[in-house]
Design a protein around this motif. Structure first.
Motif, mmCIF file in Angstrom:
data_model
loop_
_atom_site.group_PDB
_atom_site.id
_atom_site.type_symbol
_atom_site.label_atom_id
_atom_site.label_comp_id
_atom_site.label_asym_id
_atom_site.label_seq_id
_atom_site.Cartn_x
_atom_site.Cartn_y
_atom_site.Cartn_z
ATOM 1 N N GLN A 140 -6.423 -15.682 -0.789
ATOM 2 C CA GLN A 140 -5.540 -14.524 -0.639
ATOM 3 C C GLN A 140 -5.659 -13.904 0.749
ATOM 4 O O GLN A 140 -4.674 -13.389 1.260
ATOM 5 C CB GLN A 140 -5.877 -13.482 -1.715
ATOM 6 C CG GLN A 140 -4.962 -12.268 -1.645
ATOM 7 C CD GLN A 140 -5.002 -11.440 -2.908
ATOM 8 O OE1 GLN A 140 -5.895 -11.575 -3.720
ATOM 9 N NE2 GLN A 140 -4.013 -10.577 -3.078
ATOM 10 N N ALA B 85 -13.189 -7.321 -15.321
ATOM 11 C CA ALA B 85 -12.101 -7.793 -14.450
ATOM 12 C C ALA B 85 -11.229 -8.839 -15.147
ATOM 13 O O ALA B 85 -10.017 -8.888 -14.933
ATOM 14 C CB ALA B 85 -12.668 -8.363 -13.157
ATOM 15 N N LEU C 182 -10.264 -0.791 -14.800
ATOM 16 C CA LEU C 182 -10.937 -1.887 -15.519
ATOM 17 C C LEU C 182 -12.380 -1.535 -15.873
ATOM 18 O O LEU C 182 -13.023 -2.234 -16.636
ATOM 19 C CB LEU C 182 -10.887 -3.175 -14.689
ATOM 20 C CG LEU C 182 -9.471 -3.723 -14.459
ATOM 21 C CD1 LEU C 182 -9.513 -5.010 -13.655
ATOM 22 C CD2 LEU C 182 -8.752 -3.944 -15.770
ATOM 23 N N PRO D 154 -19.185 -12.925 -6.585
ATOM 24 C CA PRO D 154 -20.405 -12.333 -6.019
ATOM 25 C C PRO D 154 -21.522 -12.256 -7.060
ATOM 26 O O PRO D 154 -21.296 -12.468 -8.255
ATOM 27 C CB PRO D 154 -19.946 -10.931 -5.606
ATOM 28 C CG PRO D 154 -18.734 -10.646 -6.413
ATOM 29 C CD PRO D 154 -18.093 -11.966 -6.710
ATOM 30 N N ASN E 17 -23.139 -9.938 -8.521
ATOM 31 C CA ASN E 17 -23.155 -8.981 -9.632
ATOM 32 C C ASN E 17 -22.152 -9.349 -10.736
ATOM 33 O O ASN E 17 -21.893 -8.558 -11.633
ATOM 34 C CB ASN E 17 -22.875 -7.559 -9.119
ATOM 35 C CG ASN E 17 -21.473 -7.413 -8.546
ATOM 36 O OD1 ASN E 17 -20.899 -8.372 -8.046
ATOM 37 N ND2 ASN E 17 -20.918 -6.218 -8.627
ATOM 38 N N MET F 90 -22.174 -2.788 -12.269
ATOM 39 C CA MET F 90 -22.114 -1.782 -11.219
ATOM 40 C C MET F 90 -23.319 -0.842 -11.348
ATOM 41 O O MET F 90 -24.059 -0.904 -12.324
ATOM 42 C CB MET F 90 -20.814 -0.975 -11.325
ATOM 43 C CG MET F 90 -19.547 -1.827 -11.370
ATOM 44 S SD MET F 90 -19.326 -2.912 -9.957
ATOM 45 C CE MET F 90 -18.696 -1.751 -8.754
ATOM 46 N N SER G 103 -1.134 -5.457 -9.084
ATOM 47 C CA SER G 103 -2.326 -5.458 -8.246
ATOM 48 C C SER G 103 -3.534 -4.953 -9.037
ATOM 49 O O SER G 103 -3.427 -3.972 -9.767
ATOM 50 C CB SER G 103 -2.047 -4.544 -7.055
ATOM 51 O OG SER G 103 -3.015 -4.754 -6.085
ATOM 52 N N GLY G 104 -4.656 -5.660 -8.880
ATOM 53 C CA GLY G 104 -5.901 -5.206 -9.510
ATOM 54 C C GLY G 104 -6.081 -5.662 -10.949
ATOM 55 O O GLY G 104 -7.036 -5.258 -11.604
ATOM 56 N N HIS H 243 2.756 -12.115 -6.583
ATOM 57 C CA HIS H 243 3.506 -10.906 -6.919
ATOM 58 C C HIS H 243 4.990 -11.197 -6.894
ATOM 59 O O HIS H 243 5.792 -10.406 -7.338
ATOM 60 C CB HIS H 243 3.281 -9.837 -5.823
ATOM 61 C CG HIS H 243 2.015 -9.103 -5.943
ATOM 62 N ND1 HIS H 243 0.985 -9.243 -5.058
ATOM 63 C CD2 HIS H 243 1.593 -8.224 -6.872
ATOM 64 C CE1 HIS H 243 -0.009 -8.461 -5.426
ATOM 65 N NE2 HIS H 243 0.330 -7.840 -6.525
ATOM 66 N N GLY I 284 -6.817 -8.633 -12.064
ATOM 67 C CA GLY I 284 -7.854 -9.650 -12.259
ATOM 68 C C GLY I 284 -7.469 -11.060 -11.865
ATOM 69 O O GLY I 284 -8.232 -12.005 -12.096
ATOM 70 N N LYS I 285 -6.325 -11.237 -11.214
ATOM 71 C CA LYS I 285 -5.841 -12.589 -10.894
ATOM 72 C C LYS I 285 -6.782 -13.311 -9.921
ATOM 73 O O LYS I 285 -7.164 -14.461 -10.149
ATOM 74 C CB LYS I 285 -4.424 -12.515 -10.295
ATOM 75 C CG LYS I 285 -3.419 -11.787 -11.169
ATOM 76 C CD LYS I 285 -2.031 -11.708 -10.541
ATOM 77 C CE LYS I 285 -1.926 -10.968 -9.229
ATOM 78 N NZ LYS I 285 -2.150 -9.508 -9.291
ATOM 79 N N ILE J 149 -17.366 -3.435 -14.845
ATOM 80 C CA ILE J 149 -15.919 -3.567 -14.683
ATOM 81 C C ILE J 149 -15.507 -4.860 -15.375
ATOM 82 O O ILE J 149 -16.026 -5.937 -15.049
ATOM 83 C CB ILE J 149 -15.556 -3.605 -13.183
ATOM 84 C CG1 ILE J 149 -15.832 -2.230 -12.567
ATOM 85 C CG2 ILE J 149 -14.106 -4.011 -12.973
ATOM 86 C CD1 ILE J 149 -15.571 -2.144 -11.086
ATOM 87 N N GLU K 174 -1.533 -15.934 -3.820
ATOM 88 C CA GLU K 174 -0.523 -15.272 -2.976
ATOM 89 C C GLU K 174 -0.218 -16.084 -1.720
ATOM 90 O O GLU K 174 -0.361 -15.577 -0.599
ATOM 91 C CB GLU K 174 -1.001 -13.861 -2.579
ATOM 92 C CG GLU K 174 -1.349 -12.954 -3.742
ATOM 93 C CD GLU K 174 -0.116 -12.382 -4.446
ATOM 94 O OE1 GLU K 174 1.013 -12.670 -3.997
ATOM 95 O OE2 GLU K 174 -0.296 -11.680 -5.448
HETATM 96 N N1 LIG Z 1 -17.149 -7.781 -6.209
HETATM 97 C C1 LIG Z 1 -16.575 -6.918 -7.041
HETATM 98 N N2 LIG Z 1 -17.288 -5.926 -7.604
HETATM 99 C C2 LIG Z 1 -16.715 -5.042 -8.433
HETATM 100 N N3 LIG Z 1 -15.417 -5.085 -8.790
HETATM 101 C C3 LIG Z 1 -14.663 -6.036 -8.257
HETATM 102 C C4 LIG Z 1 -15.182 -7.013 -7.359
HETATM 103 N N4 LIG Z 1 -14.177 -7.846 -6.991
HETATM 104 C C5 LIG Z 1 -13.082 -7.413 -7.649
HETATM 105 N N5 LIG Z 1 -13.363 -6.331 -8.400
HETATM 106 C C6 LIG Z 1 -12.447 -5.592 -9.267
HETATM 107 O O1 LIG Z 1 -11.841 -6.496 -10.170
HETATM 108 C C7 LIG Z 1 -10.517 -6.095 -10.448
HETATM 109 C C8 LIG Z 1 -9.572 -7.250 -10.297
HETATM 110 O O2 LIG Z 1 -9.442 -7.574 -8.919
HETATM 111 P P1 LIG Z 1 -8.556 -8.784 -8.386
HETATM 112 O O3 LIG Z 1 -8.810 -8.895 -6.938
HETATM 113 O O4 LIG Z 1 -8.783 -9.966 -9.222
HETATM 114 O O5 LIG Z 1 -7.081 -8.237 -8.645
HETATM 115 P P2 LIG Z 1 -5.709 -9.001 -8.349
HETATM 116 O O6 LIG Z 1 -4.976 -9.101 -9.638
HETATM 117 O O7 LIG Z 1 -5.976 -10.255 -7.618
HETATM 118 O O8 LIG Z 1 -4.981 -7.940 -7.429
HETATM 119 P P3 LIG Z 1 -4.039 -8.177 -6.131
HETATM 120 O O9 LIG Z 1 -2.701 -8.536 -6.696
HETATM 121 O O10 LIG Z 1 -4.029 -6.856 -5.471
HETATM 122 O O11 LIG Z 1 -4.644 -9.255 -5.312
HETATM 123 C C9 LIG Z 1 -10.205 -4.927 -9.533
HETATM 124 O O12 LIG Z 1 -10.338 -3.753 -10.279
HETATM 125 C C10 LIG Z 1 -11.277 -5.012 -8.474
HETATM 126 O O13 LIG Z 1 -11.594 -3.738 -7.994
#
Ligand SMILES: Nc1ncnc2c1ncn2[C@@H]1O[C@H](COP(=O)(O)OP(=O)(O)OP(=O)(O)O)[C@@H](O)[C@H]1O
Ligand code: NI
Length: 335
Positions: free
Chosen positions: A117, A43, A292, A79, A81, A35, A63-64, A230, A66-67, A41, A198
């Motif tokens: 998703q 993840a 994270l 992406p 980065n 970042m 949620s969030g 979920h 890392g799944k 982060i 999901e």
């Molecule tokens: N392109 C990105 N750049 C920076 N951080 C990212 C990027 N994509 C995801 N994240 C971060 O990575 C973390 C995990 O995100 P992820 O989408 O994998 O969560 P998730 O478990 O699938 O949540 P949900 O159940 O809401 O779908 C989050 O904190 C998200 O903000």
């Protein structure tokens, strides 16, 4: 014995070994996003699991945690980065280091299917669902033109997508219908590994069950399924094993029967997840997961954990299918 007997025996051994070996082997997979300002982060951190043909692993967690990032890593869809470490072997192919050409030509859709998703974002906006299904069928299965119409209807039916909506464009679909269209598309390629992120969002309970049962048939036909959800009831219905993720780490891997039944989850976070269900204690886990981008040094769950103690200021190792300083047996010993 003729000289032929040795190679034959070797080939048989190979077949036996292939049957026992996992289809997908994820080893210490980590994903970091770089970042601005030198921040990052974390993840996904050190995720390890294996998945065999004919098996469904449910990946659950708040949620969030890392799944979806984990699933994107397996498809080379992160992406620019993002930095990855570890390995994700699908046969001989390491999905983390495979070049884009290999991923595009032989992996996505063919060896690894995806129910995304956000299905609306993955459907082509200017084509009807029927035409997208038809094209995917022709591309991935070589269905010939005269057979496409019937094959499209059969593919829609599998995902409970109504045939009279096949001439609709994605923007004309509700969230639930877009979800079913995406599931139909993902099942078409008959890929040995299916990632479903999901897949039951926006569906009522009947349709959740229908979708999940179709996914289970897909598994029973010999495919492997990583199902992110979920919905713990859906996970219980479909999964052979469960992986629980917290703050980017897999904190518990369990057989679904033991996890949802007796003796139940072992990790305090996993127990909290189940106890939060309305049909159980309806008691939410207090507090919030950590950022994270700013993870604590020790166990990330410790600030919310009823059993946290001195040792939890150090990060727990993942050992014996759990990442906890005080798994249940040790807890009893302390009591
Ligand atoms: N392109 C990105 N750049 C920076 N951080 C990212 C990027 N994509 C995801 N994240 C971060 O990575 C973390 C995990 O995100 P992820 O989408 O994998 O969560 P998730 O478990 O699938 O949540 P949900 O159940 O809401 O779908 C989050 O904190 C998200 O903000
Ligand atoms: Ni997600």
């Amino acid at each position: 014995m003729t000289s032929l007997s040795r190679p034959l025996a070797t080939r048989e051994e190979t077949v036996v070994r292939a049957a026992a070996a996992p289809l997908l082997s994820v080893q210490e997979l980590s994903v970091r996003f770089r970042m601005r300002g030198g921040r990052h982060i974390a993840a996904v951190t050190d995720a390890s699991f294996a998945l065999a043909a004919g098996e469904c692993l449910a990946l659950v967690g708040e949620s969030g945690c890392g799944k979806s990032v984990l699933a994107s890593a397996l498809l080379g869809l992160l992406p620019g980065n993002a930095q990855t470490a570890g390995r994700a072997l699908l046969g001989e192919t390491d999905l983390l280091t495979a070049d884009e050409r290999t991923l595009a030509r032989t992996v996505r859709g063919r060896r690894v299917g995806l129910v995304p998703q956000s299905p609306a974002a993955h459907l082509t906006p200017v084509r009807t669902v029927g035409s997208q299904l038809g094209e995917t069928l022709r591309q991935l299965t070589g269905t010939r033109k005269p057979d496409v119409r019937a094959a499209v209807r059969a593919a829609a039916e599998r995902a409970a997508f109504p045939a009279d909506h096949l001439d609709r464009y994605p923007h004309e679909l509700s969230g639930g219908l877009a979800q079913r269209a995406a599931t139909a598309l993902a099942l078409v390629g008959d890929a040995p590994l299916l990632l479903a992120d999901e897949p039951t969002t926006g569906l009522d309970r009947d349709l959740v069950n229908r979708t999940v049962d179709e996914l289970r048939r897909h598994v029973d036909a010999g495919h492997a399924l990583l199902m992110i959800t979920h919905d713990l009831a859906a996970a219980e219905r479909v999964a052979d094993r469960v992986a629980v993720m917290y703050a980017g780490r897999i904190v518990e891997l369990a057989d679904a029967g033991a996890f949802f039944g007796t003796p139940g989850p072992r990790h305090p976070y996993a127990r909290g997840l189940l106890n939060a269900l309305p049909e159980r204690d309806f008691a939410p886990i207090p507090g919030m997961p950590p950022e994270l981008g700013d993870l604590p040094e020790g166990c990330a769950f410790a600030p919310r954990c009823p059993h946290a103690a001195e040792a939890c200021t150090a990060p727990p190792q993942f050992a014996d299918r759990i990442a906890c300083h005080y798994p249940p047996d040790e807890e009893l010993a302390r009591a």
